[in-house]
Scaffold this active site. Structure first.
Site, PDB file in Angstrom:
ATOM      1  CG  HIS A   1      -0.506   3.585   2.193  1.00  0.00           C
ATOM      2  ND1 HIS A   1      -0.214   2.873   2.698  1.00  0.00           N
ATOM      3  CD2 HIS A   1      -0.146   4.093   0.907  1.00  0.00           C
ATOM      4  CE1 HIS A   1       0.629   2.020   2.015  1.00  0.00           C
ATOM      5  NE2 HIS A   1       0.754   2.911   0.772  1.00  0.00           N
TER       6      HIS A   1
ATOM      7  CG  ASP B   1      -1.608   0.560   5.502  1.00  0.00           C
ATOM      8  OD1 ASP B   1      -2.522   1.093   4.743  1.00  0.00           O
ATOM      9  OD2 ASP B   1      -0.526   1.300   5.117  1.00  0.00           O
TER      10      ASP B   1
ATOM     11  CB  SER C   1       1.228   0.101  -1.310  1.00  0.00           C
ATOM     12  OG  SER C   1       2.220   0.523  -0.453  1.00  0.00           O
TER      13      SER C   1
HETATM   14  N1  ARG Z   1       5.834   4.355   3.171  1.00  0.00           N
HETATM   15  C1  ARG Z   1       4.624   3.905   2.491  1.00  0.00           C
HETATM   16  C2  ARG Z   1       4.772   4.139   1.093  1.00  0.00           C
HETATM   17  O1  ARG Z   1       5.916   4.533   0.567  1.00  0.00           O
HETATM   18  C3  ARG Z   1       3.394   4.155   3.233  1.00  0.00           C
HETATM   19  C4  ARG Z   1       2.950   5.576   3.043  1.00  0.00           C
HETATM   20  C5  ARG Z   1       1.724   6.004   3.675  1.00  0.00           C
HETATM   21  N2  ARG Z   1       1.965   6.321   5.113  1.00  0.00           N
HETATM   22  C6  ARG Z   1       2.654   7.747   5.659  1.00  0.00           C
HETATM   23  N3  ARG Z   1       2.615   7.931   6.703  1.00  0.00           N
HETATM   24  N4  ARG Z   1       2.557   8.711   4.823  1.00  0.00           N
HETATM   25  O2  ARG Z   1       3.720   4.353   0.581  1.00  0.00           O
HETATM   26  N1  ASP Z   2       4.507   2.126   0.782  1.00  0.00           N
HETATM   27  C1  ASP Z   2       4.704   1.790  -0.697  1.00  0.00           C
HETATM   28  C2  ASP Z   2       3.689   1.837  -1.752  1.00  0.00           C
HETATM   29  O1  ASP Z   2       3.055   2.678  -1.243  1.00  0.00           O
HETATM   30  C3  ASP Z   2       5.528   0.635  -0.767  1.00  0.00           C
HETATM   31  C4  ASP Z   2       7.151   0.687  -0.724  1.00  0.00           C
HETATM   32  O2  ASP Z   2       7.472   1.533  -1.059  1.00  0.00           O
HETATM   33  O3  ASP Z   2       7.820  -0.323  -0.148  1.00  0.00           O
HETATM   34  O4  ASP Z   2       3.668   1.504  -2.452  1.00  0.00           O
END
Ligand code: ARG
Ligand code: ASP
Length: 718
Positions: free
Chosen positions: A84, A226, A653
């Site tokens: 991502h 990921d 991330s």
């Molecule tokens: N929750 C994760 C973060 O905050 C991954 C986000 C990417 N994935 C998604 N389905 N939007 O960045």
């Molecule tokens: N998914 C988040 C990021 O992209 C990580 C988190 O919020 O724990 O940095």
């Protein structure tokens, strides 16, 4: 015996408040954390992790792009991060013929690696405590209202002055930055080296790298691969350089050793990376404000918007693709806000913070110090006074700015109007500029019909909740000309605006006129929203000065009161370390989630009728044949992800997850829903970092991508 107890009590006293909580600043590790880290199983010395004057693990950790972390894993500059985080780059190379998002991508040789203009990788060369220097400079300023002590512009000016122009000229690609910590009670300077020739080397298909998509996002148990792979290129001397065919792979100071020995529950784990923002030092009033305004507005507005979007996406496969990324980012922050409010209520964060405040007041009264009470009263009053403005600001941002796409049509039209009126020779140049801006707005993913539907819902809700006298001035037209009929108003905008369709724009191009621009309803709409935004920002800024000072005083009080305890400063996108253990958790009564997921779970979730849970045939074949190479668990299953008690947030991330020897065991990519409240208050029994197991990454590179060339570069130990 007694002495032993006293010694133990003293060590315990100096341990962090809740074990596993904290995003620690590297130069303070030795003083603040080493005893506890060792007790948890760390086998390294502090200087192995961070050393001011020799290469250490921190030299293999980088900022990836603008908001992620990455890690160097080979002497030839190979970098791992999340899928991502590489998504934009992967998408930019994808076409219908070469759809790398869908198919994945693997460079089989260096000259197949794909350059990514605009993408950078940043190393942190040096970290220095410059508190005394900054405070001395600040003392020269006697404006009591000055916000210099938090101003990036001012602080970076100080950083440059400190190292001198010559240093920066002699070191191309090097930048210096001073950042405020503890609300402006402490300052660190970072010397950074920024590489700008970063090439895409490999990525699994989205059905692996984004498996589970929005449904699984912020969730454990998780089954997402990921990760993506990039390489840093430099000039012949190893210095940063813009893209050039002549550039060569960077030979970095340090790269991670990778361990495939495997992990167990309760094993020590640590993560280095760049957490973006936390609010540990909120007062109780700010907790309530965050819940009742920020999070609530976001949840309610996005729910409405996403529902319309999803309906359209499910109706039309073309729209599903076009809105996938917009939907994902909307959903990501939406779900986070829900999790945040869940934790705020469930764990009564208001009370937690109130108790902290009261402890400070009791202590301060005893010391005869009144400034802390004053600061807290100020914060309380400011939060109360800014309530309406803040609500309006959040509604404007969520419903109108983020919600309605046409609120960001190009509005910089004055030069063109000038050129049209004066018939100057600049006319064509200005028209071309506008056309370029129009194409950026009306890109391949923009669907006017969707925007139109969403706009109607957003405006309805906005007008229901915000008094008409407090709305953007242009909205008066809705009541006057359209008798309050939002639907007719929006339809009319889409009929008349030059930006509403290619036909409309082409018509305008045939006979461009100043009048058409001046009366264009989308431009007027967008400008009116921008003006309202500026007004609100300005009105709120007048509170910020006082708020920031009071916040700094409050934090100073807490630090002073608990002098013998260690406190980590709120995240501010600087390099931090967090440590804890690999551990499952109880999300609810009677339910326990273990720490490790496997490929069995991918197959359990498989659903060929749901795009979020499609599993590529090749992965199914590997699974059927148990073709897991050297990466399987002892019982023969293939590990996919694990979770740990480490304290992470957005920005972490892509961060390297290390074992007790500092070897790479995984890549951090998310948190569980129950744990996102950790941005305000760490929850030891709930919060988990979600990490893709490095064995799954290597398995996919070797067996799925068949990119053995990459494995050969890496240091893999078992
Ligand atoms: N929750 C994760 C973060 O905050 C991954 C986000 C990417 N994935 C998604 N389905 N939007 O960045
Ligand atoms: N998914 C988040 C990021 O992209 C990580 C988190 O919020 O724990 O940095």
């Amino acid at each position: 015996m007694k002495r032993l107890f006293i010694a133990l009590a003293i060590t315990l006293l100096s341990l962090p408040v809740a074990a596993d909580e904290g995003m620690w600043v590297l130069p303070l590790l030795q003083k603040q954390n080493m005893p506890e880290m060792k007790a948890l199983g760390l086998k390294l010395q502090d200087y192995d992790i961070y050393s001011p004057d020799s290469a250490s693990l921190k030299d293999a950790v980088v900022i990836f792009g603008g908001g992620c972390t990455g890690e160097v894993v080979s002497p030839d500059g190979l970098v791992l991060t999340n899928h991502h985080c590489g998504y934009g780059a992967i998408q930019s190379h994808s076409t219908l013929e070469h759809d790398y998002l869908t198919e994945g991508f693997w460079a089989t040789s260096r000259n197949e690696e794909l350059p990514n203009p605009g993408l950078s990788v940043t190393f942190i060369d040096k970290i220095e405590d410059v508190t005394d220097y900054v405070k001395k400079e600040l003392a020269k300023d006697n404006d009591p209202e000055s916000m210099n002590y938090l101003s990036p512009k001012y602080l970076n000016g100080l950083a440059k002055a400190r190292v001198g122009e010559k240093f920066l000229q002699d070191n191309p690609g090097t930048e210096v930055e001073i950042k405020a910590f503890y609300g402006g009670n402490q300052y660190y300077m970072f010397t950074k080296k920024i590489y700008r020739d970063i090439r895409l080397v490999g990525a699994p298909p989205s059905s692996i790298g984004k498996f589970g998509s929005d449904t699984d996002n912020w969730m454990w148990p998780r089954h997402t691969g990921d990760f993506s792979v990039f390489r840093i290129y430099a000039d012949a001397n190893g210095n940063p350089a813009e893209y050039s065919e002549k550039n060569v792979p960077l030979h970095p100071k340090r790269w991670f050793k990778i361990s495939i020995r495997g992990i167990k529950e309760n094993d020590f784990a640590m993560i280095m990376g760049f957490p973006g923002r936390t609010n540990k030092y909120y007062t109780s009033w700010e907790v309530a404000e965050r819940r009742d305004i920020d999070n609530t507005v976001r949840i309610n507005i996005r729910e409405l918007r996403q529902k319309v979007m999803l309906d359209e996406m499910l109706r039309n496969p073309q729209i599903r693709i076009q809105y996938a990324s917009k939907y994902a980012s909307s959903e990501n922050a939406y779900k986070n806000a829900i999790g945040s409010n869940w934790a705020i209520n469930k764990r009564n964060f208001e009370k937690v913070k109130r108790d902290e405040q009261e402890a400070l007041l009791a202590w301060a009264d005893k010391q005869g110090k009144s400034e802390y009470r004053t600061a807290l009263n100020q914060i309380r009053d400011i939060v109360a006074d800014r309530h309406d403005l803040r609500f309006r600001q959040w509604m404007l941002n969520e419903a109108l700015r983020t919600g309605i796409e046409f609120s960001s049509v190009p509005t910089d039209i004055d030069p063109l109007i000038e050129a049209l009126k004066s018939k100057s020779s600049d006319k064509q140049k200005e028209i071309d500029k506008l056309t370029a801006a129009f194409r950026r707005f009306y890109d391949k993913d923009y669907v006017p019909e969707v925007d139109k539907k969403i706009a109607k819902v957003m405006l309805q809700e906005y007008r229901r909740l915000i008094p008409h006298t407090s709305q953007p001035a242009y909205f008066a037209i809705i009541d006057k000309k359209y008798k309050g009929d939002i639907s007719r108003f929006v339809d009319d905008i889409f009929d008349k605006s030059i930006f509403a369709s290619n036909e409309n724009y082409n018509k305008f191009l045939k006979r461009p006129s100043a009048k058409a621009l001046l009366n264009d309803p989308m431009i007027l709409f967008a400008k009116s929203i921008a003006t309202e935004r500026e007004n609100l920002n300005k009105a709120l800024e007048s509170y910020d000065t006082a708020y920031n000072r009071a916040h700094r005083t409050y934090v100073k009080g807490l630090l002073e009161m608990e002098k013998d305890q260690v406190h980590w400063p709120d995240a501010n996108f600087t390099l931090r370390l967090t440590y804890g253990q690999i551990k499952g958790y109880h999300p609810r009564d009677c339910v326990y989630y273990t720490h490790q997921t496997t490929l069995d779970g991918v197959m359990e979730k498989e659903d060929s009728t749901n795009w979020e849970f499609v599993v590529p045939q090749k992965l199914k074949d590997l699974y059927q044949n148990k073709d897991f190479g050297r990466y399987a668990l002892k019982d023969g299953r293939m590990p996919v992800a694990f979770c740990a008690t480490t304290h992470t947030t957005g920005g972490n991330s892509g961060s390297p997850v290390m074992n007790a020897n500092g070897e790479l065991i995984g890549i951090n990519f998310d948190r569980n829903w129950e744990g996102v409240g950790g941005d305000i208050e760490y929850l030891p029994d709930y919060q988990r970092s979600i990490i893709v197991d490095i064995r799954y990454v290597l398995f996919l590179i070797e067996k799925y991508g068949e990119a053995n060339n990459l494995l050969e570069e890496m240091d893999i130990t078992d």
